[in-house]
Design a protein around this motif. Structure first.
Motif, short mmCIF file in Angstrom:
data_model
loop_
_atom_site.label_atom_id
_atom_site.label_comp_id
_atom_site.label_asym_id
_atom_site.label_seq_id
_atom_site.Cartn_x
_atom_site.Cartn_y
_atom_site.Cartn_z
N GLN A 1 -48.59 -42.66 -19.25
CA GLN A 1 -49.27 -43.71 -18.50
C GLN A 1 -49.69 -43.27 -17.11
O GLN A 1 -50.62 -43.82 -16.53
CB GLN A 1 -48.36 -44.95 -18.39
N LEU A 2 -48.99 -42.28 -16.55
CA LEU A 2 -49.31 -41.79 -15.22
C LEU A 2 -49.57 -40.30 -15.26
O LEU A 2 -48.98 -39.58 -16.07
CB LEU A 2 -48.15 -42.06 -14.24
N ILE A 3 -50.45 -39.84 -14.38
CA ILE A 3 -50.70 -38.41 -14.24
C ILE A 3 -50.70 -38.06 -12.75
O ILE A 3 -51.26 -38.79 -11.93
CB ILE A 3 -52.03 -37.99 -14.90
N ALA A 4 -50.03 -36.97 -12.40
CA ALA A 4 -50.05 -36.44 -11.04
C ALA A 4 -50.93 -35.20 -11.04
O ALA A 4 -50.82 -34.35 -11.93
CB ALA A 4 -48.63 -36.09 -10.59
N THR A 5 -51.79 -35.07 -10.05
CA THR A 5 -52.75 -33.97 -10.02
C THR A 5 -52.74 -33.30 -8.65
O THR A 5 -52.47 -33.93 -7.62
CB THR A 5 -54.18 -34.48 -10.30
N ALA A 6 -53.06 -32.00 -8.66
CA ALA A 6 -53.20 -31.23 -7.42
C ALA A 6 -54.39 -30.30 -7.58
O ALA A 6 -54.65 -29.79 -8.67
CB ALA A 6 -51.93 -30.44 -7.12
N GLY B 1 -54.10 -27.68 -2.55
CA GLY B 1 -52.65 -27.84 -2.58
C GLY B 1 -52.05 -28.66 -1.46
O GLY B 1 -50.83 -28.59 -1.24
N THR B 2 -52.83 -29.44 -0.76
CA THR B 2 -52.27 -30.24 0.33
C THR B 2 -51.92 -31.66 -0.12
O THR B 2 -50.92 -32.22 0.33
CB THR B 2 -53.26 -30.32 1.51
N LEU B 3 -52.73 -32.23 -0.99
CA LEU B 3 -52.52 -33.59 -1.45
C LEU B 3 -52.23 -33.63 -2.95
O LEU B 3 -52.82 -32.88 -3.73
CB LEU B 3 -53.74 -34.47 -1.17
N ILE B 4 -51.32 -34.49 -3.34
CA ILE B 4 -51.05 -34.76 -4.77
C ILE B 4 -51.38 -36.23 -5.01
O ILE B 4 -50.96 -37.10 -4.23
CB ILE B 4 -49.59 -34.45 -5.14
N ARG B 5 -52.13 -36.48 -6.05
CA ARG B 5 -52.58 -37.84 -6.36
C ARG B 5 -52.02 -38.30 -7.69
O ARG B 5 -51.93 -37.51 -8.63
CB ARG B 5 -54.11 -37.92 -6.36
N ILE B 6 -51.65 -39.57 -7.75
CA ILE B 6 -51.10 -40.16 -8.96
C ILE B 6 -52.08 -41.22 -9.46
O ILE B 6 -52.45 -42.14 -8.72
CB ILE B 6 -49.70 -40.77 -8.72
N GLU C 1 -51.09 -41.51 -3.13
CA GLU C 1 -51.43 -40.18 -2.66
C GLU C 1 -50.32 -39.70 -1.73
O GLU C 1 -49.92 -40.41 -0.81
CB GLU C 1 -52.76 -40.20 -1.93
N VAL C 2 -49.80 -38.49 -1.99
CA VAL C 2 -48.74 -37.94 -1.16
C VAL C 2 -49.18 -36.59 -0.63
O VAL C 2 -50.05 -35.93 -1.21
CB VAL C 2 -47.41 -37.81 -1.94
N ARG C 3 -48.59 -36.18 0.48
CA ARG C 3 -48.99 -34.94 1.14
C ARG C 3 -47.89 -33.91 1.06
O ARG C 3 -46.76 -34.15 1.50
CB ARG C 3 -49.36 -35.20 2.60
N ARG C 4 -48.23 -32.73 0.50
CA ARG C 4 -47.28 -31.63 0.46
C ARG C 4 -47.18 -30.95 1.81
O ARG C 4 -46.10 -30.55 2.25
CB ARG C 4 -47.71 -30.61 -0.61
#
Length: 424
Positions: free
Chosen positions: A256-261, A265-270, A281-284
């Motif tokens: 149901q969910l996918i995390a992508t980068a 490589g600075t932001l990861i989005r769900i 959206e989270v920041r590495r």
């Protein structure tokens, strides 16, 4: 002890001449619709005599020789579907390990023949192998279906291009080549679907693992695009996830969910895979990095990220729907409970909408520092709030994070799984 034929080709004819990629399995000791459990210890057969030159040998840590041999070169690492075990592909075979407690379960060595990719199917006796290294045991354009009860290959899939990745479900085999993905029925190796992708040298592909949900994610035909196939619904969803090329992605168990980068490589989005909505959206970090792996926890409450900066980050997710009430109560009733009060992002919340987007990004709850430059693969452990980290240098870490206070994770265990136990 079972032996492999000198030629990787199976001794049975192809029953489907119209599909050269499909060869049936003759009486496999596996029922794909059942969760057949394999007792790995039962595979340890006594070494009463030297095997033939082309035969794989099954060994255990207890049967290691007095003088430990030189460790093999690692070619690939992969967790099984529930992260309870992991497989290591080496330049002379493959090995299977248990994560908690850590121990080598068994290994197969092919007398110098390399395995470039090994894919487990939970704990059952069927694995997928692809040759690799300077002296591949099998052609790199073939997927060999290995039955470890029989100690031999019981089928193969051949392709015109080198195999970049393999994913297994109890009912499907998914094979990734440079610009195409093939989906096969597990029971008879019948080809069911072909999917065109953009150039995909890393073999990026993810698949759900719940029996009633078959969701597959792969790169689309355009830069930064993710393609999601909902096979049960016969629906395809394209998600424009990033402006740059996709570097890594991961699905939840139910798809149901996918995390992508991206390659930045600075932001990861769900994203929600059903409608393609960006949920979080989270920041590495601030600087560009190569993302090696992404992993959801089983409840989709946490997301782990490893990169070439030598760090593993754990992010709290607000989008999970499968977290039990008990787990929620152990955190906080606030939707920001996954971000610890000491986190740098908390001090900027009241300025949201005023400061630049960089400061509004959500930062990790916990992190763990490793050797920079080594490729690490990450997954969540079976114990609560634990993370398993595998390194291409043979390192195994089991760490624990504090969801309330965050900060640096606590190292619970370290092993080098390439060094024989007698040398530790």
């Amino acid at each position: 002890m079972a032996t492999l034929p000198a030629s990787p080709s199976p001794p049975w004819p192809n029953p489907n001449p119209n599909n050269p990629n499909s060869i049936s399995i003759p009486n496999p000791n596996f029922l794909p619709d059942q969760s057949q459990t394999l007792d790995f210890d039962s595979l340890m057969s006594p070494q009463s005599q030297s095997p033939p030159h082309h035969s794989p040998t099954a060994t255990s840590p207890e049967s290691s020789p007095t003088t430990p041999p030189l460790p093999p070169s690692l070619l690939q690492l992969s967790f099984n579907q529930d992260h309870a075990c992991f497989a290591a592909a080496t330049d002379n075979g493959f090995r299977i390990y248990n994560c908690d407690p850590f121990r080598e379960l068994f290994r197969r060595e092919f007398g110098g023949g390399g395995i470039g990719h090994v894919e487990m199917l939970f704990r059952c006796n069927i694995l997928a192998l692809v040759g690799g290294g300077s002296h591949p045991q099998y052609p790199p354009n073939k997927v060999m279906i290995w039955d470890d009860h029989q100690g031999t290959c019981i089928g193969e899939l051949s392709f015109r291009a080198a195999v970049r990745g393999v994913r297994l479900r109890r009912d499907r085999i998914i094979v990734v080549v440079e610009q195409k993905i093939f989906v096969y029925n597990f029971a008879d190796l019948k080809l069911l679907h072909q999917i065109e992708t953009i150039a995909n040298p890393k073999g990026l592909c993810a698949v759900s693992h719940l029996s009633d949900s078959l969701v597959l994610a792969c790169p689309g035909l355009h830069k930064g695009q993710i393609r999601v196939e909902h096979f049960a619904q016969k629906k395809t969803k394209f998600i424009s996830a990033h402006d740059s090329r996709i570097a890594s992605f991961a699905l939840t168990l139910d798809g149901q969910l996918i995390a992508t980068a991206s390659v930045k490589g600075t932001l990861i989005r769900i994203y929600d895979t059903d409608n393609g909505t960006l949920l979080q959206e989270v920041r590495r970090g601030a600087n560009a990095a190569e993302i090696f792996s992404l992993a959801f926890s089983s409840t989709a409450q946490w997301l782990a990220v490893s990169s070439d900066k030598g760090t593993v980050h754990v992010f709290g997710l607000k989008v999970n729907s499968s977290v039990s009430e008990n787990e929620k109560s152990q955190g906080s009733s606030s939707s920001d409970a996954t971000v610890p009060p000491s986190s740098s992002s908390r001090s900027f919340i009241k300025f949201k909408g005023v400061l630049p987007k960089y400061f509004n990004s959500e930062w990790s709850v916990a992190r763990f520092h490793l050797h920079e430059g080594t490729q690490y693969t990450v997954a969540f452990g079976l114990q609560k709030n634990t993370v398993i980290i595998l390194g291409m240098d043979g390192s195994f870490y089991r760490c624990q994070f504090d969801p309330a206070h965050g900060g640096e994770m606590t190292q619970l265990e370290y092993q080098n799984f390439l060094i024989p136990e007698t040398a530790l």
